[in-house]
Design an enzyme around this catalytic site. Sequence first.
Site, PDB file in Angstrom:
ATOM      1  N   ALA A 190       0.798  -1.226   0.000  1.00 17.77           N
ATOM      2  CA  ALA A 190       0.000   0.000   0.000  1.00 17.77           C
ATOM      3  C   ALA A 190       0.832   1.277   0.000  1.00 17.77           C
ATOM      4  O   ALA A 190       0.274   2.369  -0.011  1.00 17.77           O
ATOM      5  CB  ALA A 190      -0.932   0.006   1.209  1.00 17.77           C
ATOM      6  N   LYS A 191       2.154   1.160   0.001  1.00 15.08           N
ATOM      7  CA  LYS A 191       3.014   2.334  -0.009  1.00 15.08           C
ATOM      8  C   LYS A 191       3.012   2.977  -1.406  1.00 15.08           C
ATOM      9  O   LYS A 191       2.556   2.370  -2.378  1.00 15.08           O
ATOM     10  CB  LYS A 191       4.438   1.952   0.405  1.00 15.08           C
ATOM     11  CG  LYS A 191       4.566   1.510   1.857  1.00 15.08           C
ATOM     12  CD  LYS A 191       4.260   2.643   2.811  1.00 15.08           C
ATOM     13  CE  LYS A 191       4.645   2.334   4.248  1.00 15.08           C
ATOM     14  NZ  LYS A 191       3.776   1.350   4.897  1.00 15.08           N
ATOM     15  N   PRO A 192       3.516   4.222  -1.522  1.00 16.61           N
ATOM     16  CA  PRO A 192       3.518   4.875  -2.843  1.00 16.61           C
ATOM     17  C   PRO A 192       4.134   4.007  -3.941  1.00 16.61           C
ATOM     18  O   PRO A 192       3.591   3.929  -5.045  1.00 16.61           O
ATOM     19  CB  PRO A 192       4.368   6.137  -2.583  1.00 16.61           C
ATOM     20  CG  PRO A 192       4.078   6.474  -1.157  1.00 16.61           C
ATOM     21  CD  PRO A 192       3.988   5.147  -0.464  1.00 16.61           C
TER      22      PRO A 192
END
Length: 375
Positions: A190-192
């Site tokens: 879910a990180k950039p």
Amino acid sequence: MEFRDLKLQYQKNKEALDEAILDVLTSGQYIGGKYVKDLEVQLAEYIGVKHCITCANGTDALSLVLMAWDIKEGDAVFVPDFTFFATGEVVSYNGATPVFVDVDERTFNLDPNKLLIAVERVKREGKLTPKVVIPVDLFGLPADYEAIGKVAKEHNLLVLEDGAQGFGGHINGQMACSFGNAATTSFFPAKPLGCYGDGGAIFTNNDQTADILRSLKTHGKGESKYDNVRIGVNSRLDAIQAAILQVKLKTFKEQELESVNRAFKLYNERLINVVETPYIPKGFYSSFAQYTIKLKSIDQRNALQKHLRLNDIPSMVYYNKPMHLQDAFKNLKYDDDDFVVTNNLCDTVLSLPMHPYLTENDIETVSNIIVNYLN
């Protein structure tokens, strides 16, 4: 509606991702090798540093740097009070003491003035030796490294940038993950920039630190696999994840970073006079790991979140409990009055759906529900 639509992201990039995964399966090279080395080169070039060292996850990345710097019992490491648990956890894991510092009420990032107060207090008490500060690029926005750097220089602190949420952001063109003496990021899905499992990376311009990190992450190896020169850990990025990240890095640079900033502007246009919207200082650019609004009270925040849920709109609270109140740190004695901003944020923040594939209609739907409810 998805909070962060990883399924749609995969469908948009399916052909290239499938091909990359099959290439690794065909090669039979699952640990290290070309895929990992190529990714490290690409990441270092993008960030603008000499060395990128990949590892198993973002938490290991932080811990490995503290190990490389020989941070241990008796050392003080300064950490924002408003952040994910891992930032403070790695300090205690390495035997040192986390010293929590309140954050800025507009950026939600480490407050440099309060950092100075905390460092001077620790020095006066004389029980711990100030060694490191770990600013966090919260929700995608880089911390104020110019001001933090001045405090660090004055008190001889090493700066470890926690860029787990900040990858892709920048300050006047200098990329997140290039600040301080070393920096880390996370490739949690879910990180950039996320992979399809766990993954992390460390960035530094220091040749000696890079050499130690490469040794530490592979059982403290020396010249060969069975030559062990120090106690290390087993923390490696899988080749399949490296291949996936190469595909996603290309899309991230070409489209996704610009798309989340477009979504930020669209949200702001609709919500700016209704709730407190994200503040981006002049010269700063966020990668928007989260789009986080601020409400007037915990009751209003919780009621709005419930209303959104009833309308099938996902939202999240990052974070509902300050670091200084976590049970794991209850042995550390803190004055709750030193964390006025963090305590307030934990009661009032709410993160809305945010990802590169949000449509204007999606944003319009979410915003209208919020505006109508609050009015």
